[in-house]
Design a protein around this motif. Sequence first.
Motif, PDB file in Angstrom:
ATOM      1  N   LEU A  74      -6.744  29.313   7.922  1.00  0.00           N
ATOM      2  CA  LEU A  74      -7.742  28.223   7.493  1.00  0.00           C
ATOM      3  C   LEU A  74      -7.493  27.130   8.301  1.00  0.00           C
ATOM      4  N   LEU A  75      -6.322  26.934   9.003  1.00  0.00           N
ATOM      5  CA  LEU A  75      -6.318  25.666   9.711  1.00  0.00           C
ATOM      6  C   LEU A  75      -6.620  26.083  11.122  1.00  0.00           C
ATOM      7  N   ALA A  76      -6.798  27.276  11.640  1.00  0.00           N
ATOM      8  CA  ALA A  76      -7.043  27.758  12.844  1.00  0.00           C
ATOM      9  C   ALA A  76      -8.673  27.613  12.804  1.00  0.00           C
ATOM     10  N   THR A  77      -9.315  27.727  11.768  1.00  0.00           N
ATOM     11  CA  THR A  77     -10.949  27.547  12.030  1.00  0.00           C
ATOM     12  C   THR A  77     -11.350  26.216  11.596  1.00  0.00           C
ATOM     13  N   SER A  78     -10.614  25.445  10.926  1.00  0.00           N
ATOM     14  CA  SER A  78     -11.260  24.047  10.397  1.00  0.00           C
ATOM     15  C   SER A  78     -10.465  22.993  11.333  1.00  0.00           C
ATOM     16  N   ALA A 108     -10.908  26.171   2.092  1.00  0.00           N
ATOM     17  CA  ALA A 108     -11.704  27.489   1.798  1.00  0.00           C
ATOM     18  C   ALA A 108     -13.184  26.637   1.388  1.00  0.00           C
ATOM     19  N   ALA A 109     -12.921  25.990   0.432  1.00  0.00           N
ATOM     20  CA  ALA A 109     -14.413  25.606  -0.210  1.00  0.00           C
ATOM     21  C   ALA A 109     -14.967  24.529   0.770  1.00  0.00           C
ATOM     22  N   ALA A 110     -14.287  23.722   1.674  1.00  0.00           N
ATOM     23  CA  ALA A 110     -14.776  22.780   2.642  1.00  0.00           C
ATOM     24  C   ALA A 110     -15.324  23.693   3.639  1.00  0.00           C
ATOM     25  N   GLN A 111     -14.852  24.793   4.035  1.00  0.00           N
ATOM     26  CA  GLN A 111     -15.393  25.686   5.241  1.00  0.00           C
ATOM     27  C   GLN A 111     -16.373  26.224   4.652  1.00  0.00           C
ATOM     28  N   SER A 139     -19.257  23.822   4.763  1.00  0.00           N
ATOM     29  CA  SER A 139     -19.724  23.298   6.216  1.00  0.00           C
ATOM     30  C   SER A 139     -20.325  24.604   6.798  1.00  0.00           C
ATOM     31  N   ASN A 140     -19.981  25.814   6.216  1.00  0.00           N
ATOM     32  CA  ASN A 140     -20.639  26.801   7.119  1.00  0.00           C
ATOM     33  C   ASN A 140     -21.988  26.909   6.563  1.00  0.00           C
ATOM     34  N   ARG A 141     -22.384  26.714   5.330  1.00  0.00           N
ATOM     35  CA  ARG A 141     -23.716  26.764   4.620  1.00  0.00           C
ATOM     36  C   ARG A 141     -24.556  25.737   5.213  1.00  0.00           C
ATOM     37  N   GLN A 142     -24.004  24.605   5.532  1.00  0.00           N
ATOM     38  CA  GLN A 142     -24.611  23.408   6.120  1.00  0.00           C
ATOM     39  C   GLN A 142     -25.113  23.894   7.416  1.00  0.00           C
ATOM     40  N   GLN A 143     -24.212  24.286   8.270  1.00  0.00           N
ATOM     41  CA  GLN A 143     -24.499  24.698   9.496  1.00  0.00           C
ATOM     42  C   GLN A 143     -25.572  25.787   9.564  1.00  0.00           C
ATOM     43  N   ALA A 144     -25.627  26.716   8.620  1.00  0.00           N
ATOM     44  CA  ALA A 144     -26.355  27.698   8.526  1.00  0.00           C
ATOM     45  C   ALA A 144     -27.952  27.046   8.315  1.00  0.00           C
ATOM     46  N   ALA A 145     -27.738  26.461   7.416  1.00  0.00           N
ATOM     47  CA  ALA A 145     -28.945  25.635   6.985  1.00  0.00           C
ATOM     48  C   ALA A 145     -29.721  24.882   8.090  1.00  0.00           C
TER      49      ALA A 145
END
Lengths: 229, 92
Positions: free
Chosen positions: B73-77, A208-211, A214-220
């Motif tokens: 989580l695995l679906a989206t990553s 969850a933290a990694a996502q 990565s979402n924040r990076q993508q948004a930036a």
Amino acid sequence: MISIGAGSSSSSSSSSAGVRMGGAKRRGKPGGAAAAAGSAAAAGPAQTKWRSGTQERIYGRRLLDALRATRSGAPHPQPRPRAVKDAADSALALTARGQSRWSRAILLAGAATCRRRVLVKAGGKIRRHPRPQARAAAAAAKAAAAASAGEPPVLRERKVKDRLRVLGRLVPGCRKLQAPDLLEETADYVAALEMQVKAMRALADALAAAQLSSNRQQAAGDDEADMER
Amino acid sequence: MSSRRSRSRQSGSSRITDEQISDLVSKLQDLLPEARLRGNDRVPSSRVLQETCSYIRSLHREVDDLSERLSELLATSDMSTAQAAVIRSLLM
């Protein structure tokens, strides 16, 4: 279906030597896939065995392999939660190295779903519906034997017997086990489950933290692209 | 596998002693989360077994919930983020 990579099995056999607790007790049952080092897990430190960081690392690696296998079948739709749970359980049973009855039961169940017909025909050992007559006869024999063998008074209590039976249903593969073996299996199983929960929670949090990052990076990145225009 | 005289009535099992059972039950009791709260003696075996059963059930539920969460989580990553996440979580 769990894919056991050659790499993961070799690494686990070298690291498990350090983790293995020297145990005096050795059950006479046929050893599982890994009886290599010879010493079975001791009765005492079920906790210490499963709470060691090494075991959690081994399990984490196995869990990842198993999860990767669930995705290779169907990359686009998300892996079914049941598939994730089965992968986690099989990884846990593998980390136990087949030393406990519950771990062997999980591994057998996993194999059975793939090759059910072959296994049933081979030995008829997988019984899904215990025959009532056999069970009644076994119970009568056990009662007679217990009375004459001087069973400890605590085991004669109705409540204790009932709860032992429920416990036997909860721990995989321990339905017909006698009290001392069942209690040992339970202790090991509880410690293993705690480790499983801890590892899965850590993985979920880290994912969850990694996502998020990565979402924040993508948004930036999107913002930058917008600004450059 | 008892070292004492093994008078086995059933196949392979020797005489089960009271001490053996109470040892195993107290070992189970130590594993339970509430073991630290109450004094570790004078808890009847049936109570320990009951708490063990409910503890196992709650652990199963946690595993199910975490499986749900992980499948989403695995679906989206992708796998590389998953690997990085595992390595990070294992080092912690």
